[in-house]
Design a protein around this motif. Structure first.
Motif, PDB file in Angstrom:
ATOM      1  N   THR A  49     -47.950  10.439  43.453  1.00  0.00           N
ATOM      2  CA  THR A  49     -47.026   9.303  43.625  1.00  0.00           C
ATOM      3  C   THR A  49     -46.901   8.988  45.340  1.00  0.00           C
ATOM      4  O   THR A  49     -47.362   9.721  46.133  1.00  0.00           O
ATOM      5  CB  THR A  49     -45.458   9.799  43.497  1.00  0.00           C
ATOM      6  N   GLY A  50     -46.641   7.716  45.856  1.00  0.00           N
ATOM      7  CA  GLY A  50     -46.434   7.375  47.085  1.00  0.00           C
ATOM      8  C   GLY A  50     -46.527   6.038  47.228  1.00  0.00           C
ATOM      9  O   GLY A  50     -47.217   5.187  46.369  1.00  0.00           O
ATOM     10  N   GLU A  51     -46.098   5.440  48.313  1.00  0.00           N
ATOM     11  CA  GLU A  51     -45.899   4.096  48.549  1.00  0.00           C
ATOM     12  C   GLU A  51     -46.435   3.477  50.008  1.00  0.00           C
ATOM     13  O   GLU A  51     -47.556   3.044  50.087  1.00  0.00           O
ATOM     14  CB  GLU A  51     -44.628   3.581  48.660  1.00  0.00           C
ATOM     15  N   GLU A  52     -45.958   4.540  51.024  1.00  0.00           N
ATOM     16  CA  GLU A  52     -46.203   3.900  52.366  1.00  0.00           C
ATOM     17  C   GLU A  52     -47.184   5.067  53.107  1.00  0.00           C
ATOM     18  O   GLU A  52     -47.542   6.048  52.381  1.00  0.00           O
ATOM     19  CB  GLU A  52     -45.039   4.278  53.304  1.00  0.00           C
ATOM     20  N   LYS A  53     -47.887   4.783  54.178  1.00  0.00           N
ATOM     21  CA  LYS A  53     -48.851   5.632  54.705  1.00  0.00           C
ATOM     22  C   LYS A  53     -48.237   7.141  54.989  1.00  0.00           C
ATOM     23  O   LYS A  53     -46.970   7.281  55.194  1.00  0.00           O
ATOM     24  CB  LYS A  53     -49.156   5.143  56.017  1.00  0.00           C
ATOM     25  N   ASN A  54     -48.982   8.122  54.524  1.00  0.00           N
ATOM     26  CA  ASN A  54     -48.665   9.586  54.777  1.00  0.00           C
ATOM     27  C   ASN A  54     -47.421   9.905  54.075  1.00  0.00           C
ATOM     28  O   ASN A  54     -46.678  10.770  54.251  1.00  0.00           O
ATOM     29  CB  ASN A  54     -48.355   9.848  56.210  1.00  0.00           C
ATOM     30  N   THR A  55     -47.381   9.304  52.777  1.00  0.00           N
ATOM     31  CA  THR A  55     -46.084   9.635  51.555  1.00  0.00           C
ATOM     32  C   THR A  55     -46.632  10.212  50.572  1.00  0.00           C
ATOM     33  O   THR A  55     -45.978  10.503  49.503  1.00  0.00           O
ATOM     34  CB  THR A  55     -45.215   8.557  51.513  1.00  0.00           C
ATOM     35  N   PHE A  56     -47.787  10.117  50.359  1.00  0.00           N
ATOM     36  CA  PHE A  56     -48.618  10.379  49.284  1.00  0.00           C
ATOM     37  C   PHE A  56     -48.555  12.028  48.862  1.00  0.00           C
ATOM     38  O   PHE A  56     -48.861  12.708  49.510  1.00  0.00           O
ATOM     39  CB  PHE A  56     -50.100  10.038  48.982  1.00  0.00           C
ATOM     40  N   ASN A  57     -48.497  12.242  47.513  1.00  0.00           N
ATOM     41  CA  ASN A  57     -48.394  13.946  47.010  1.00  0.00           C
ATOM     42  C   ASN A  57     -48.403  13.960  45.777  1.00  0.00           C
ATOM     43  O   ASN A  57     -48.465  12.728  44.865  1.00  0.00           O
ATOM     44  CB  ASN A  57     -46.791  14.336  47.647  1.00  0.00           C
ATOM     45  N   CYS A  58     -48.600  15.027  44.931  1.00  0.00           N
ATOM     46  CA  CYS A  58     -48.819  15.041  43.510  1.00  0.00           C
ATOM     47  C   CYS A  58     -47.953  16.075  42.996  1.00  0.00           C
ATOM     48  O   CYS A  58     -47.296  16.953  43.879  1.00  0.00           O
ATOM     49  CB  CYS A  58     -50.277  15.697  43.314  1.00  0.00           C
ATOM     50  N   ASP A  59     -47.631  16.099  41.913  1.00  0.00           N
ATOM     51  CA  ASP A  59     -46.758  16.927  40.996  1.00  0.00           C
ATOM     52  C   ASP A  59     -47.612  17.918  40.412  1.00  0.00           C
ATOM     53  O   ASP A  59     -48.464  17.820  39.642  1.00  0.00           O
ATOM     54  CB  ASP A  59     -46.106  16.184  39.879  1.00  0.00           C
ATOM     55  N   TYR A  60     -47.488  19.233  40.954  1.00  0.00           N
ATOM     56  CA  TYR A  60     -48.426  20.211  40.625  1.00  0.00           C
ATOM     57  C   TYR A  60     -48.144  20.740  39.224  1.00  0.00           C
ATOM     58  O   TYR A  60     -48.944  21.603  38.477  1.00  0.00           O
ATOM     59  CB  TYR A  60     -48.384  21.596  41.673  1.00  0.00           C
ATOM     60  N   ASP A  61     -46.870  20.526  38.527  1.00  0.00           N
ATOM     61  CA  ASP A  61     -46.639  20.711  37.417  1.00  0.00           C
ATOM     62  C   ASP A  61     -47.823  20.087  36.303  1.00  0.00           C
ATOM     63  O   ASP A  61     -48.070  20.231  35.125  1.00  0.00           O
ATOM     64  CB  ASP A  61     -45.414  20.406  36.779  1.00  0.00           C
ATOM     65  N   PHE A  62     -48.207  18.926  36.926  1.00  0.00           N
ATOM     66  CA  PHE A  62     -49.362  18.098  35.951  1.00  0.00           C
ATOM     67  C   PHE A  62     -50.730  17.992  36.607  1.00  0.00           C
ATOM     68  O   PHE A  62     -51.694  17.739  35.819  1.00  0.00           O
ATOM     69  CB  PHE A  62     -48.797  16.826  35.595  1.00  0.00           C
ATOM     70  N   CYS A  63     -50.868  18.276  37.824  1.00  0.00           N
ATOM     71  CA  CYS A  63     -52.301  18.439  38.475  1.00  0.00           C
ATOM     72  C   CYS A  63     -53.061  19.552  37.821  1.00  0.00           C
ATOM     73  O   CYS A  63     -52.832  20.538  37.877  1.00  0.00           O
ATOM     74  CB  CYS A  63     -51.989  18.497  39.916  1.00  0.00           C
ATOM     75  N   LYS A  64     -54.287  19.207  37.421  1.00  0.00           N
ATOM     76  CA  LYS A  64     -55.337  20.001  36.851  1.00  0.00           C
ATOM     77  C   LYS A  64     -56.346  20.463  37.666  1.00  0.00           C
ATOM     78  O   LYS A  64     -57.189  21.122  37.272  1.00  0.00           O
ATOM     79  CB  LYS A  64     -55.647  19.514  35.668  1.00  0.00           C
ATOM     80  N   GLY A  65     -56.313  20.065  39.187  1.00  0.00           N
ATOM     81  CA  GLY A  65     -56.987  20.419  40.149  1.00  0.00           C
ATOM     82  C   GLY A  65     -58.541  19.904  39.962  1.00  0.00           C
ATOM     83  O   GLY A  65     -59.570  20.565  40.545  1.00  0.00           O
ATOM     84  N   CYS A  66     -58.786  18.923  39.530  1.00  0.00           N
ATOM     85  CA  CYS A  66     -60.238  18.037  39.121  1.00  0.00           C
ATOM     86  C   CYS A  66     -60.602  17.771  40.329  1.00  0.00           C
ATOM     87  O   CYS A  66     -61.973  17.859  40.707  1.00  0.00           O
ATOM     88  CB  CYS A  66     -60.042  17.047  38.288  1.00  0.00           C
ATOM     89  N   GLY A  67     -59.914  17.662  41.573  1.00  0.00           N
ATOM     90  CA  GLY A  67     -60.608  17.127  42.837  1.00  0.00           C
ATOM     91  C   GLY A  67     -61.069  15.587  43.154  1.00  0.00           C
ATOM     92  O   GLY A  67     -61.309  15.501  44.383  1.00  0.00           O
ATOM     93  N   LEU A  68     -60.763  14.918  41.996  1.00  0.00           N
ATOM     94  CA  LEU A  68     -60.999  13.547  42.068  1.00  0.00           C
ATOM     95  C   LEU A  68     -60.300  12.838  43.417  1.00  0.00           C
ATOM     96  O   LEU A  68     -60.758  11.988  44.015  1.00  0.00           O
ATOM     97  CB  LEU A  68     -60.738  12.786  40.995  1.00  0.00           C
ATOM     98  N   CYS A  69     -59.014  13.271  43.541  1.00  0.00           N
ATOM     99  CA  CYS A  69     -58.351  12.402  44.565  1.00  0.00           C
ATOM    100  C   CYS A  69     -58.953  12.899  45.855  1.00  0.00           C
ATOM    101  O   CYS A  69     -58.883  11.971  46.830  1.00  0.00           O
ATOM    102  CB  CYS A  69     -56.982  13.073  44.527  1.00  0.00           C
ATOM    103  N   ALA A  70     -59.287  14.064  46.163  1.00  0.00           N
ATOM    104  CA  ALA A  70     -59.930  14.496  47.405  1.00  0.00           C
ATOM    105  C   ALA A  70     -61.333  13.809  47.745  1.00  0.00           C
ATOM    106  O   ALA A  70     -61.612  13.412  48.912  1.00  0.00           O
ATOM    107  CB  ALA A  70     -60.050  16.082  47.445  1.00  0.00           C
ATOM    108  N   VAL A  71     -62.149  13.651  46.450  1.00  0.00           N
ATOM    109  CA  VAL A  71     -63.356  12.907  46.666  1.00  0.00           C
ATOM    110  C   VAL A  71     -63.232  11.664  47.064  1.00  0.00           C
ATOM    111  O   VAL A  71     -64.050  10.880  47.898  1.00  0.00           O
ATOM    112  CB  VAL A  71     -64.236  13.222  45.525  1.00  0.00           C
ATOM    113  N   ILE A  72     -62.342  10.973  46.626  1.00  0.00           N
ATOM    114  CA  ILE A  72     -62.224   9.318  46.637  1.00  0.00           C
ATOM    115  C   ILE A  72     -61.269   9.037  47.902  1.00  0.00           C
ATOM    116  O   ILE A  72     -61.545   7.958  48.405  1.00  0.00           O
ATOM    117  CB  ILE A  72     -61.287   8.812  45.385  1.00  0.00           C
ATOM    118  N   CYS A  73     -60.759   9.968  48.526  1.00  0.00           N
ATOM    119  CA  CYS A  73     -59.788   9.529  49.676  1.00  0.00           C
ATOM    120  C   CYS A  73     -60.750   9.082  51.021  1.00  0.00           C
ATOM    121  O   CYS A  73     -61.700   9.862  51.316  1.00  0.00           O
ATOM    122  CB  CYS A  73     -58.948  10.755  50.239  1.00  0.00           C
ATOM    123  N   PRO A  74     -60.607   8.187  51.453  1.00  0.00           N
ATOM    124  CA  PRO A  74     -61.665   7.264  52.453  1.00  0.00           C
ATOM    125  C   PRO A  74     -61.203   7.975  53.840  1.00  0.00           C
ATOM    126  O   PRO A  74     -62.120   7.928  54.783  1.00  0.00           O
ATOM    127  CB  PRO A  74     -61.238   5.928  52.321  1.00  0.00           C
TER     128      PRO A  74
END
Ligand code: SF4
Ligand code: SF4
Length: 84
Positions: A49-74
């Motif tokens: 979730t997140g809207e503005e700059k520097n507000t994005f985060n994830c819910d660890y109850d559901f994150c399965k650790g695939c790492g796609l978010c880290a790879v795609i972040c420019p």
């Protein structure tokens, strides 16, 4: 007799897929984020979730650790860290 082995599409949110993580989890640094939403869009669990700059985060109850978010972040503003 019919045995249902598959889950219905879109049902991942109903299961706490965070238990699938093995070694790493994403850490949202919230320093250089430009709010491109790439991470939010690519996450297969829809747990970012997140809207503005520097507000994005994830819910660890559901994150399965695939790492796609880290790879795609420019901005390399998401890193994968070890589970404590
Ligand atoms: S590692 Fe990132 S993309 Fe993968 S499930 Fe977790 S938050 Fe979503
Ligand atoms: S991919 Fe990176 S820069 Fe884009 S919204 Fe996510 S954390 Fe921010």
């Amino acid at each position: 007799m019919i045995i249902h082995l598959t889950a219905k599409p879109g049902s991942a949110r109903n299961n706490k897929t965070g238990s699938w993580r093995i070694e790493k989890k994403p850490k949202f640094l919230q320093k250089n984020c430009v709010a491109c939403k790439n991470c939010l869009i690519i996450c297969p669990e829809g747990c970012i979730t997140g809207e503005e700059k520097n507000t994005f985060n994830c819910d660890y109850d559901f994150c399965k650790g695939c790492g796609l978010c880290a790879v795609i972040c420019p901005k390399q503003d998401i890193i994968m860290v070890s589970e404590e």
